[in-house]
Design a protein around this motif. Sequence first.
Motif, PDB file in Angstrom:
ATOM      1  N   LEU A 168       0.605 -14.677  -8.993  1.00  0.00           N
ATOM      2  CA  LEU A 168      -0.060 -13.298  -8.473  1.00  0.00           C
ATOM      3  C   LEU A 168       0.157 -12.080  -9.505  1.00  0.00           C
ATOM      4  N   CYS A 169       1.433 -12.114  -9.916  1.00  0.00           N
ATOM      5  CA  CYS A 169       1.864 -11.081 -10.870  1.00  0.00           C
ATOM      6  C   CYS A 169       1.095 -10.942 -12.246  1.00  0.00           C
ATOM      7  N   SER A 170       0.640 -12.180 -12.672  1.00  0.00           N
ATOM      8  CA  SER A 170       0.236 -12.172 -13.835  1.00  0.00           C
ATOM      9  C   SER A 170      -1.403 -12.472 -13.747  1.00  0.00           C
ATOM     10  N   SER A 171      -1.845 -12.343 -12.503  1.00  0.00           N
ATOM     11  CA  SER A 171      -3.289 -12.379 -12.365  1.00  0.00           C
ATOM     12  C   SER A 171      -4.040 -10.957 -12.517  1.00  0.00           C
ATOM     13  N   PRO A 172      -4.615 -10.564 -13.433  1.00  0.00           N
ATOM     14  CA  PRO A 172      -5.261  -9.109 -13.484  1.00  0.00           C
ATOM     15  C   PRO A 172      -6.253  -8.899 -12.452  1.00  0.00           C
ATOM     16  N   LEU A 173      -6.626  -9.836 -11.581  1.00  0.00           N
ATOM     17  CA  LEU A 173      -7.361  -9.804 -10.494  1.00  0.00           C
ATOM     18  C   LEU A 173      -6.744  -9.504  -9.003  1.00  0.00           C
ATOM     19  N   TYR A 174      -5.551  -9.763  -9.198  1.00  0.00           N
ATOM     20  CA  TYR A 174      -4.720  -9.630  -7.781  1.00  0.00           C
ATOM     21  C   TYR A 174      -4.485  -8.220  -7.491  1.00  0.00           C
ATOM     22  N   ALA A 175      -4.083  -7.239  -8.564  1.00  0.00           N
ATOM     23  CA  ALA A 175      -3.879  -6.064  -8.322  1.00  0.00           C
ATOM     24  C   ALA A 175      -4.210  -5.316  -9.611  1.00  0.00           C
ATOM     25  N   GLN A 176      -4.653  -3.897  -9.610  1.00  0.00           N
ATOM     26  CA  GLN A 176      -5.236  -3.447 -10.796  1.00  0.00           C
ATOM     27  C   GLN A 176      -5.030  -1.732 -10.605  1.00  0.00           C
ATOM     28  N   PHE A 177      -4.809  -1.081 -11.671  1.00  0.00           N
ATOM     29  CA  PHE A 177      -4.797   0.275 -11.385  1.00  0.00           C
ATOM     30  C   PHE A 177      -5.708   0.941 -12.333  1.00  0.00           C
ATOM     31  N   TYR A 236     -11.642  19.988 -13.583  1.00  0.00           N
ATOM     32  CA  TYR A 236     -11.094  18.827 -13.811  1.00  0.00           C
ATOM     33  C   TYR A 236     -10.630  18.088 -12.637  1.00  0.00           C
ATOM     34  N   ARG A 237     -10.806  16.991 -12.578  1.00  0.00           N
ATOM     35  CA  ARG A 237     -10.467  16.141 -11.544  1.00  0.00           C
ATOM     36  C   ARG A 237      -9.447  14.872 -11.854  1.00  0.00           C
ATOM     37  N   ILE A 238      -8.671  14.359 -11.093  1.00  0.00           N
ATOM     38  CA  ILE A 238      -7.799  13.320 -11.606  1.00  0.00           C
ATOM     39  C   ILE A 238      -7.759  12.439 -10.302  1.00  0.00           C
ATOM     40  N   ARG A 239      -8.088  11.076 -10.582  1.00  0.00           N
ATOM     41  CA  ARG A 239      -8.021  10.328  -9.182  1.00  0.00           C
ATOM     42  C   ARG A 239      -7.411   8.954  -9.998  1.00  0.00           C
ATOM     43  N   GLY A 240      -6.532   8.444  -9.236  1.00  0.00           N
ATOM     44  CA  GLY A 240      -5.822   7.167  -9.556  1.00  0.00           C
ATOM     45  C   GLY A 240      -6.159   5.965  -8.447  1.00  0.00           C
ATOM     46  N   THR A 241      -6.465   4.958  -8.675  1.00  0.00           N
ATOM     47  CA  THR A 241      -6.847   3.914  -7.643  1.00  0.00           C
ATOM     48  C   THR A 241      -6.070   2.644  -7.909  1.00  0.00           C
ATOM     49  N   TYR A 242      -5.477   2.082  -6.976  1.00  0.00           N
ATOM     50  CA  TYR A 242      -5.039   0.813  -6.892  1.00  0.00           C
ATOM     51  C   TYR A 242      -5.891  -0.096  -6.101  1.00  0.00           C
ATOM     52  N   THR A 243      -6.348  -1.292  -6.936  1.00  0.00           N
ATOM     53  CA  THR A 243      -7.081  -2.191  -6.106  1.00  0.00           C
ATOM     54  C   THR A 243      -6.306  -3.623  -6.023  1.00  0.00           C
ATOM     55  N   ILE A 244      -6.204  -4.166  -4.608  1.00  0.00           N
ATOM     56  CA  ILE A 244      -5.643  -5.229  -4.341  1.00  0.00           C
ATOM     57  C   ILE A 244      -6.684  -6.495  -3.967  1.00  0.00           C
ATOM     58  N   ALA A 245      -6.589  -7.456  -4.446  1.00  0.00           N
ATOM     59  CA  ALA A 245      -7.407  -8.751  -4.240  1.00  0.00           C
ATOM     60  C   ALA A 245      -8.833  -8.403  -4.331  1.00  0.00           C
ATOM     61  N   LYS A 246      -9.168  -7.473  -5.378  1.00  0.00           N
ATOM     62  CA  LYS A 246     -10.258  -7.158  -5.716  1.00  0.00           C
ATOM     63  C   LYS A 246     -11.476  -6.370  -4.707  1.00  0.00           C
ATOM     64  N   ARG A 247     -10.817  -6.124  -3.310  1.00  0.00           N
ATOM     65  CA  ARG A 247     -11.554  -5.657  -2.489  1.00  0.00           C
ATOM     66  C   ARG A 247     -10.802  -4.352  -1.503  1.00  0.00           C
ATOM     67  N   HIS A 248      -9.456  -4.373  -1.989  1.00  0.00           N
ATOM     68  CA  HIS A 248      -8.748  -3.285  -1.029  1.00  0.00           C
ATOM     69  C   HIS A 248      -8.349  -2.122  -2.034  1.00  0.00           C
ATOM     70  N   ASN A 249      -8.991  -0.937  -1.670  1.00  0.00           N
ATOM     71  CA  ASN A 249      -8.661   0.243  -2.544  1.00  0.00           C
ATOM     72  C   ASN A 249      -7.962   1.319  -2.133  1.00  0.00           C
ATOM     73  N   ILE A 250      -6.847   1.661  -2.780  1.00  0.00           N
ATOM     74  CA  ILE A 250      -6.080   2.907  -2.228  1.00  0.00           C
ATOM     75  C   ILE A 250      -6.124   3.804  -3.319  1.00  0.00           C
ATOM     76  N   SER A 251      -6.655   5.057  -3.180  1.00  0.00           N
ATOM     77  CA  SER A 251      -6.861   5.948  -4.275  1.00  0.00           C
ATOM     78  C   SER A 251      -6.337   7.358  -3.682  1.00  0.00           C
ATOM     79  N   TYR A 302      -8.331   5.092   1.851  1.00  0.00           N
ATOM     80  CA  TYR A 302      -8.584   3.636   1.760  1.00  0.00           C
ATOM     81  C   TYR A 302      -9.757   3.277   1.811  1.00  0.00           C
ATOM     82  N   ARG A 303     -10.383   2.092   1.056  1.00  0.00           N
ATOM     83  CA  ARG A 303     -11.820   1.762   0.948  1.00  0.00           C
ATOM     84  C   ARG A 303     -11.673   0.131   0.872  1.00  0.00           C
ATOM     85  N   TYR A 304     -12.444  -0.329   1.650  1.00  0.00           N
ATOM     86  CA  TYR A 304     -12.674  -1.922   1.678  1.00  0.00           C
ATOM     87  C   TYR A 304     -14.270  -2.124   1.195  1.00  0.00           C
ATOM     88  N   ASP A 305     -14.084  -3.149   0.246  1.00  0.00           N
ATOM     89  CA  ASP A 305     -15.432  -3.217  -0.489  1.00  0.00           C
ATOM     90  C   ASP A 305     -15.976  -4.719   0.084  1.00  0.00           C
TER      91      ASP A 305
END
Length: 245
Positions: A13-22, A63-78, A122-125
């Motif tokens: 899971l940790c090595s997979s780029p699709l599991y969690a992405q910032f 200017y605006r700054i947004r950081g988004t953490y995506t989990i399992a390709k669908r769950h987005n927390i920003s 929080y957004r679900y794709d």
Amino acid sequence: MGSRKIIFFILMLCSSPLYAQFRLDLESGVVFGTNYNKVRIPNVGGTQVNLANDLSIDPKIFYRIRGTYTIAKRHNISALYAPLSVKYHGTFDKNVNFNGISYAAGQPLEVFYKFNSYRLTYRYDFVAKTRWRVGLGLTAKIRDADVRFKNESNDTHFDNVGFVPLVNFYASYKPSYRWSVILEGDALAAKQGRAEDIFVGAAYQVNPKFGIKAGYRVVEGGADSDEVYNFNWINYASVGVLLTL
């Protein structure tokens, strides 16, 4: 044997780029105008003015700054930090009562308008395909607003900090590997007021880690409460960079 399987699963899971992405979205550009900015403070007894029509606005870099953490390709927390301040200057063609102080017609003045925004989303794709991505979510917004009238004789301001719940939405279409067309924003309307922050534009993915975007953003809405009446429409010309970490 069971513990080895667990350790192997965690490492996968940790090595997979699709599991969690910032992803970091850095946006800037120019506030090039306001369709309207209606202010009456206090709501009862104050004079309603339209800053966009009555005064001139100074162009403003934002200017605006947004950081988004995506989990399992669908769950987005920003988290979003979006400061905004613009300055108007000129004269009113009538006497204006603002925040209990009278400003005479024809007297030069400056108006400083601040509308900072802090948001957690929080957004679900529910669509996450190669070409299409569509999602819905909820945003908790803290509004930090301030209106200041200043001339040679008087200097007064009215600030307001409040919580606003919003509906978040996102849709993108990729006609090719590198290009995307994007529509995204936060919006909600209620009896006491409304708020919309919407971006429409295009993005170009230079490489898997770096992309650029450009488009148009509009912020519209306001509040009608016992203390304040303020509704505005602000236009942005927007550019930005998209960093995947």
